[in-house]
Write a protein that holds these residues in place. Structure first.
Motif, short mmCIF file in Angstrom:
data_model
loop_
_atom_site.label_atom_id
_atom_site.label_comp_id
_atom_site.label_asym_id
_atom_site.label_seq_id
_atom_site.Cartn_x
_atom_site.Cartn_y
_atom_site.Cartn_z
N LEU A 17 37.19 36.97 8.71
CA LEU A 17 36.70 36.09 7.68
C LEU A 17 35.65 36.79 6.84
O LEU A 17 34.94 37.68 7.33
N PRO A 18 35.50 36.41 5.57
CA PRO A 18 34.41 36.95 4.77
C PRO A 18 33.08 36.46 5.32
O PRO A 18 33.03 35.57 6.16
N ASP A 19 32.00 37.04 4.84
CA ASP A 19 30.67 36.69 5.34
C ASP A 19 30.31 35.29 4.85
O ASP A 19 29.98 35.09 3.68
N VAL A 20 30.36 34.32 5.73
CA VAL A 20 30.07 32.94 5.35
C VAL A 20 28.64 32.55 5.66
O VAL A 20 28.21 31.46 5.31
N ALA A 21 27.89 33.44 6.32
CA ALA A 21 26.54 33.09 6.77
C ALA A 21 25.65 32.56 5.65
O ALA A 21 25.03 31.49 5.80
N PRO A 22 25.52 33.25 4.52
CA PRO A 22 24.63 32.74 3.46
C PRO A 22 25.06 31.38 2.94
O PRO A 22 24.21 30.52 2.66
N ARG A 23 26.36 31.14 2.82
CA ARG A 23 26.83 29.85 2.32
C ARG A 23 26.54 28.74 3.32
O ARG A 23 26.19 27.63 2.93
N LEU A 24 26.73 29.01 4.60
CA LEU A 24 26.42 28.00 5.62
C LEU A 24 24.95 27.61 5.56
O LEU A 24 24.60 26.42 5.62
N ARG A 25 24.09 28.60 5.45
CA ARG A 25 22.66 28.32 5.40
C ARG A 25 22.28 27.55 4.13
O ARG A 25 21.55 26.55 4.18
N ASP A 26 22.81 28.00 2.98
CA ASP A 26 22.46 27.36 1.71
C ASP A 26 22.98 25.93 1.64
O ASP A 26 22.30 25.03 1.12
N LEU A 27 24.20 25.70 2.14
CA LEU A 27 24.75 24.35 2.13
C LEU A 27 23.94 23.41 3.01
O LEU A 27 23.65 22.27 2.63
N ARG A 28 23.55 23.87 4.19
CA ARG A 28 22.75 23.01 5.07
C ARG A 28 21.42 22.67 4.43
O ARG A 28 21.00 21.50 4.43
N GLY A 30 20.74 22.72 1.25
CA GLY A 30 20.97 21.89 0.08
C GLY A 30 21.21 20.44 0.44
O GLY A 30 20.91 19.54 -0.36
N ARG A 31 21.73 20.18 1.64
CA ARG A 31 21.94 18.80 2.12
C ARG A 31 20.71 18.26 2.84
O ARG A 31 20.70 17.17 3.37
N ARG A 32 19.64 19.07 2.88
CA ARG A 32 18.37 18.68 3.51
C ARG A 32 18.54 18.33 4.98
O ARG A 32 17.94 17.38 5.49
N LEU A 33 19.35 19.11 5.65
CA LEU A 33 19.56 18.93 7.09
C LEU A 33 18.80 20.01 7.84
O LEU A 33 18.83 21.18 7.46
N THR A 34 18.14 19.62 8.91
CA THR A 34 17.52 20.61 9.78
C THR A 34 18.61 21.31 10.59
O THR A 34 19.74 20.82 10.70
N LEU A 35 18.26 22.46 11.15
CA LEU A 35 19.20 23.18 11.99
C LEU A 35 19.65 22.31 13.16
O LEU A 35 20.83 22.27 13.51
N GLU A 36 18.70 21.57 13.74
CA GLU A 36 19.01 20.73 14.89
C GLU A 36 19.96 19.58 14.51
O GLU A 36 20.91 19.28 15.23
N ASN A 37 19.69 18.92 13.37
CA ASN A 37 20.54 17.80 12.96
C ASN A 37 21.95 18.25 12.64
O ASN A 37 22.93 17.61 13.03
N ILE A 70 30.74 17.93 7.41
CA ILE A 70 29.34 17.52 7.46
C ILE A 70 28.64 17.80 6.13
O ILE A 70 27.83 17.00 5.66
N TYR A 71 28.96 18.94 5.50
CA TYR A 71 28.28 19.33 4.27
C TYR A 71 28.95 18.77 3.02
O TYR A 71 28.53 19.06 1.91
N GLY A 72 30.01 17.98 3.19
CA GLY A 72 30.66 17.37 2.05
C GLY A 72 31.35 18.36 1.15
O GLY A 72 31.33 18.23 -0.08
N THR A 73 31.98 19.39 1.74
CA THR A 73 32.65 20.41 0.96
C THR A 73 33.98 20.75 1.59
O THR A 73 34.50 19.99 2.40
N THR A 74 34.56 21.88 1.22
CA THR A 74 35.85 22.29 1.74
C THR A 74 35.72 23.64 2.44
O THR A 74 34.78 24.41 2.20
N VAL A 75 36.69 23.94 3.29
CA VAL A 75 36.71 25.24 3.94
C VAL A 75 36.85 26.34 2.90
O VAL A 75 36.24 27.41 3.02
#
Length: 207
Positions: A17-28, A30-37, A70-75
């Motif tokens: 897979l391509p590097d999804v790490a930055p998008r996962l972090r930015d989406l979370r 942007g949705r104002r979710l903590t890592l735990e939530n 959870i983030y209201g987006t698509t794969v």
């Protein structure tokens, strides 16, 4: 050796897979979710989600599906793929009715966008006492019947042709004001929750 939570099981797609790490972090964020939530909603441990966000581990496909929901987006967006051109037209005969706790709604827009427009039919007495509070904005326009809209402690009765635009963090209730019910156009922004949970609760089902 400890067993990981159920959501952490599955195929490791490192290198595929391509590097999804930055998008996962930015989406979370942007949705104002903590890592735990976010981890709890996805069935992951916070440590595992942290590893996904820092690129120390690649997510499996089931994880991507869960996080996209959870983030209201698509794969596809998580993977950075360019989506195909969306059809801007929604034909009336293609709007499938969906029922949830007495309400009927028709999706009047495309998926994967920042706003979700709906056409709602609200019978008298359905969900009238349900208070909703969630991030975002809502706009509604009454087509038929009369609508009772409660915003905080204020109660408004809207006639056909009337509209309302408000912050969804204001506790609000939507109900038909008369026995004939009401029909309205309804637009809300998609933030932390799936669309049906934002506007109708978790009991939505198609006819």
């Amino acid at each position: 050796m400890s067993t990981p939570p159920a959501g952490e099981a599955g195929e490791d797609l490192s290198g595929q897979l391509p590097d999804v790490a930055p998008r996962l972090r930015d989406l979370r964020r942007g949705r104002r979710l903590t890592l735990e939530n976010a981890a709890r909603r996805a069935g992951l441990s916070p440590a595992h989600l942290s590893r996904l966000e820092t690129g120390r581990r690649q997510p499996s496909l089931p994880m991507l599906l869960s996080l996209a929901r959870i983030y209201g987006t698509t794969v596809s967006e998580l993977l950075g793929e360019i989506p195909p051109e969306r059809d801007p037209i929604v034909r009336a005969d293609r709007m499938e009715p969906v029922e949830a706790d007495g309400w009927t709604y028709y999706q009047a827009g495309g998926s994967g966008r920042a706003m979700q427009p709906l056409r709602l039919q609200v019978p008298y007495g359905a969900q009238g006492d349900l208070v909703r509070v969630h991030p975002g904005e809502e706009w509604l326009h009454v087509l038929e019947g009369r609508l009772r809209l409660t915003l905080g402690d204020a109660v408004h009765v809207l006639d056909p042709g009337d509209s309302a635009h408000f912050d969804s963090l204001t506790p609000h209730r939507i109900a038909a004001a008369g026995p004939e019910g009401t029909e309205l156009l309804f637009v809300h922004t998609l933030l932390q929750s799936p669309a049906a949970e934002l506007c109708l609760g978790a009991g939505a089902h198609r006819r």
